[in-house]
Design a protein around this motif. Structure first.
Motif, PDB file in Angstrom:
ATOM      1  N   PRO A  33     -10.829   2.758 -16.371  1.00  0.00           N
ATOM      2  CA  PRO A  33      -9.577   3.534 -16.296  1.00  0.00           C
ATOM      3  C   PRO A  33      -9.286   4.305 -17.577  1.00  0.00           C
ATOM      4  N   PRO A  43      -2.300   8.390  -5.719  1.00  0.00           N
ATOM      5  CA  PRO A  43      -2.457   7.073  -6.372  1.00  0.00           C
ATOM      6  C   PRO A  43      -2.930   7.179  -7.820  1.00  0.00           C
ATOM      7  N   ILE A  76      -0.161   2.831 -11.655  1.00  0.00           N
ATOM      8  CA  ILE A  76       0.001   1.513 -11.065  1.00  0.00           C
ATOM      9  C   ILE A  76      -1.347   0.814 -11.138  1.00  0.00           C
ATOM     10  N   ALA A 103       1.460   1.613  -3.600  1.00  0.00           N
ATOM     11  CA  ALA A 103       0.241   2.074  -4.277  1.00  0.00           C
ATOM     12  C   ALA A 103      -0.057   3.536  -3.971  1.00  0.00           C
ATOM     13  N   PHE A 140      -1.543   4.496  -0.920  1.00  0.00           N
ATOM     14  CA  PHE A 140      -2.629   4.629   0.053  1.00  0.00           C
ATOM     15  C   PHE A 140      -2.095   4.807   1.465  1.00  0.00           C
ATOM     16  N   PHE A 170      -7.137  -6.382  -5.781  1.00  0.00           N
ATOM     17  CA  PHE A 170      -7.256  -6.443  -4.330  1.00  0.00           C
ATOM     18  C   PHE A 170      -7.690  -7.832  -3.880  1.00  0.00           C
ATOM     19  N   TYR A 179       0.827  -1.214   0.000  1.00  0.00           N
ATOM     20  CA  TYR A 179       0.000   0.000   0.000  1.00  0.00           C
ATOM     21  C   TYR A 179       0.859   1.261   0.000  1.00  0.00           C
ATOM     22  N   ARG A 231     -10.160  -8.337  -1.831  1.00  0.00           N
ATOM     23  CA  ARG A 231     -11.614  -8.360  -1.945  1.00  0.00           C
ATOM     24  C   ARG A 231     -12.014  -8.008  -3.366  1.00  0.00           C
ATOM     25  N   TYR A 232     -13.240  -8.399  -3.734  1.00  0.00           N
ATOM     26  CA  TYR A 232     -13.703  -8.103  -5.079  1.00  0.00           C
ATOM     27  C   TYR A 232     -14.058  -6.624  -5.149  1.00  0.00           C
ATOM     28  N   THR A 233     -13.370  -5.890  -6.007  1.00  0.00           N
ATOM     29  CA  THR A 233     -13.581  -4.441  -6.045  1.00  0.00           C
ATOM     30  C   THR A 233     -14.065  -3.961  -7.401  1.00  0.00           C
ATOM     31  N   LEU A 234     -14.743  -4.827  -8.148  1.00  0.00           N
ATOM     32  CA  LEU A 234     -15.335  -4.346  -9.397  1.00  0.00           C
ATOM     33  C   LEU A 234     -16.453  -3.381  -9.058  1.00  0.00           C
ATOM     34  N   PHE A 235     -16.699  -2.408  -9.943  1.00  0.00           N
ATOM     35  CA  PHE A 235     -17.786  -1.461  -9.701  1.00  0.00           C
ATOM     36  C   PHE A 235     -19.101  -2.166  -9.990  1.00  0.00           C
ATOM     37  N   PRO A 236     -19.943  -2.338  -8.962  1.00  0.00           N
ATOM     38  CA  PRO A 236     -21.126  -3.194  -9.135  1.00  0.00           C
ATOM     39  C   PRO A 236     -22.150  -2.645 -10.118  1.00  0.00           C
ATOM     40  N   ARG A 242      -8.983  -5.055 -15.757  1.00  0.00           N
ATOM     41  CA  ARG A 242      -9.153  -3.625 -15.505  1.00  0.00           C
ATOM     42  C   ARG A 242      -7.818  -3.005 -15.092  1.00  0.00           C
TER      43      ARG A 242
END
Ligand SMILES: Nc1ncnc2c1ncn2[C@@H]1O[C@H](COP(=O)(O)OP(=O)(O)O)[C@@H](O)[C@H]1O
Ligand SMILES: [Mg+2]
Lengths: 296, 357
Positions: free
Chosen positions: B101, B74, B79, B52, B54, B83, B49, B85-90, B148
């Motif tokens: 992006p 960031p 870069i 990255a 953060f 992650f 991180y 966890r699943y971080t796709l935009f729902p 992505r």
């Protein structure tokens, strides 16, 4: 051994036809009869009676509706009603979003304290709260006195008896509905979504408009609709805090019935309000209901 | 000295009074696949991180092509990241997620469409382009996240335990897929995992983390064959640690005494001690079960046939369980069974000596 039983169970389940829907639910109207009868008697019948009067008094025809839309006084009331409802909804959204955000990210203690205050204000008597605002908004009230004392203004702002006062008082009452509608969707947001958006190259503004707002749209729409619809028909706050020139639809209806005894026009105004409310509700169901959101 | 592509210099991060990482220094050449391996809480994610952007380090420097990344937000670091966890935009489809992006970079429409197609082909998900993330399995979601993260040709790809939520079979499939994608794109990868097998399978080099610091850096083989510490030896592969005493030191070769009083000569001391208490580490495959008169005595408490190897557990005279793995072709005669008295033989040169702190 256990495996064999499990496999057998699966086979049996696949072979069996889909289980029939429970019978009880299909023939389940009976328990609802008293409630439905109550609604029929106390809601549908009066509404029909109103509609009838709006179409028959003083004679058959649409003259009441025409008068409502064509007479400038009445058209003005309609405009005021929409203006106040729109302003209250917009300001509640602008204030409610950061407040709900705070509730979602603040440490537990602060989040619960603020949420408690929001809920408590909802539970306090509406009339008491509105009278409190009368005191605050007067020319010699706390707000004007304070602003004059700090030197920001010379003469008192016209807060009491104006549309500004009505909007302030109603935002205060409506804000909790926005906070409640946004709290769930906000709590479900995952901070790593915004980290992902940021690494993808999104600026703060882009992350806000392209990720944050779309994800909160259903909550915003639900809260906004509740507030808008409630504001359209609001009576106590506008009549106590507003002036004669800022009359809203509910006040007009009351006046038509109580002072002018014009039941036909009052019926037309009421029916108009009802139709507006129901059509907004239909929009909400069509585009923003959570079930549709999940499917889509 | 040639300048590294990515360099971490003496990174430290304090959370209030707690030091999460301290003195992390590392150089990564362009195109390398580097894995941060270590137990949970050892500072891998914190270091990632920091790269990255953060987490701002309390001290130290991050350099990309010789220029400091600290102070670069960031979204300007170029870069990519997948992650845990699943971080796709729902609210966006698979294709829209991959396009995100590029859209925020205001690339031309035609270029975006071409790139999305290319990325979908890269992760073998062209058929899923119009699905929403909720309609995908976990493995598919992580593949979209990978697409992505690669869509804008980032300088570095970071992955923080991206497969830890998946079951073993799927994990292995995706590991080969990640390996293939690294080979096809040539992107520099930093991959975080606590799974040694995953690290060994994927990496050019492994950075072994422990207690917020780097324990050892090297190829998987380096770490296995030449562990720099007892921790490294214990974390990578299976290992047996035996408490010993160094009796005699002749030019860094020692005579040592085992807990049962037997002695061994010819143990390399690796400059780690003169004489006194220490430990030797033995890999299970370096130990033989013998019927000879010398070696450590014990009896078999567990014997398992694992196809290509036999795995034995031997309880020594002083009550320690020692793991032994014997390749099938090494057997002469029937293998020892549970309860058999055996002796453990090994070449002293195969023993690694460590001095516990
Ligand atoms: N935001 C934070 N605040 C306080 N402590 C943290 C924070 N983030 C991580 N830590 C601590 O720092 C240590 C390293 O964490 P992390 O880098 O996430 O470990 P790893 O990824 O190797 O499991 C852990 O002990 C963790 O509890
Ligand atoms: Mg981690």
């Amino acid at each position: 051994m256990a495996d064999a039983i499990a496999v057998k169970g699966v086979r049996a389940a696949q072979a069996a036809p889909p289980p029939p829907a429970p019978r009880r639910l299909r023939n389940g109207f009976a328990p609802a009869v008293p409630g439905l009868a109550f609604l029929l008697l106390c809601f549908m019948l009066p509404v029909l009676a109103l509609l009838l009067r709006s179409l028959t008094q003083p004679q058959w025809g649409l003259q009441n509706y025409a008068a409502l839309l064509a007479t400038s006084t009445y058209a003005n009331v309609l405009f005021n009603t929409f203006a106040v409802a729109g302003l209250v909804t917009g300001i509640s959204a602008l204030l409610g979003l950061p407040l709900a955000w705070f509730l979602a990210v603040a440490p537990r203690f602060w989040s619960q304290l603020v949420f408690g205050i929001v809920i408590l204000s909802m539970w306090t008597n509406l009339l008491a709260r509105t009278y409190a605002w009368m005191v605050l908004l007067q020319d010699t009230g706390i707000i004007n006195n304070f602003l004059i004392w700090t030197g920001i203004i010379q003469n008192p702002l016209p807060l009491f008896g104006t549309m500004a006062g009505v909007v302030i008082g109603m935002v205060y009452i409506m804000l909790p509905f926005m906070v409640l509608s946004l709290r769930g969707p906000l709590a479900a947001l995952d901070a790593s979504l915004f980290q992902a958006a940021s690494l993808c190259g999104a600026s703060r503004v882009q992350a806000f408009t392209q990720v944050f707002l779309p994800l909160l749209a259903p909550g915003l729409a639900a809260g906004g609709l509740i507030i808008f619809v409630m504001s359209l028909g609001y009576y106590i706050t506008p009549s106590l805090l507003g002036g004669a020139q800022d009359m809203m639809l509910a006040e007009l209806i009351a006046q038509l019935v109580q002072t002018l005894l014009n039941w036909g026009l009052a019926g037309a105004a009421s029916f108009l309000l009802l139709v507006l409310t129901l059509s907004l509700y239909a929009v909400q169901i069509r585009y923003f209901s959570p079930r549709r959101g999940k499917e889509g | 000295m040639t300048q590294a592509f990515l360099e971490l210099r003496n990174i430290r991060k304090n959370f209030d009074s707690f030091t999460a990482i301290d003195g992390v220094s590392l150089q990564i050449p362009r195109g390398e696949f580097v894995t941060f391996l270590g137990p949970s809480g050892s500072g891998k994610s914190t270091t990632l991180y920091v790269v990255a952007g953060f987490i701002e380090p309390s001290a130290g420097e991050v350099l990309l092509n010789g220029r400091s990344l600290l102070g670069v937000p960031p979204n300007h670091r170029d870069i990519g990241m997948v992650f845990q966890r699943y971080t796709l935009f729902p609210h966006l489809t698979v294709a829209e997620n991959i396009a995100f992006p590029l859209r925020v970079r205001r690339r031309p429409k035609a270029e975006i469409a071409a790139k999305v197609d290319e990325m979908l082909r890269l992760v073998h998900l062209s058929a899923m382009r119009d699905r929403k993330p909720a309609q995908l399995s976990g493995g598919q979601q992580q593949r979209v996240a990978l697409a992505r993260a690669l869509a804008y040709d980032p300088q570095i790809l970071l992955m923080d335990e991206p497969l830890s939520a998946l079951d073993k079979k799927l994990r292995e499939d995706l590991q080969s897929e990640i390996k293939r994608i690294h080979a096809e794109t040539g992107v520099t990868v930093i991959y975080v995992t606590h799974d040694q097998e995953e690290a060994l399978r994927l990496s050019d080099r492994i950075v072994l983390f422990n207690h917020g610091g780097i324990e050892q850096i090297g190829t998987g083989e380096d770490l296995y064959q030449r562990p720099a510490s007892a921790f490294a030896a214990g974390f990578i592969g299976n290992s047996n640690f035996i408490d010993i005493e160094v009796l005699e030191n002749r030019n860094n070769i020692g005579d040592v005494r085992c807990p049962d009083g037997s002695t061994l000569s010819g143990v390399p001391l690796m400059g780690r001690t003169q004489t006194g208490k220490a430990q030797i580490m033995l890999r299970p495959e370096h130990i033989r079960l013998t019927a000879e008169a010398e070696g450590i005595g014990g009896h078999v408490t567990d014997a398992a046939f694992l196809g290509d190897v036999m795995a034995h557990t031997v309880l020594t005279g002083w009550g320690q369980e020692i793991m032994v793995r014997t390749p099938r072709q090494m057997f002469m005669g029937p293998p020892a069974g549970v309860g058999d008295a055996v002796r453990l033989g090994f070449a002293p040169a195969d023993a690694f000596l460590f001095v516990p702190h």
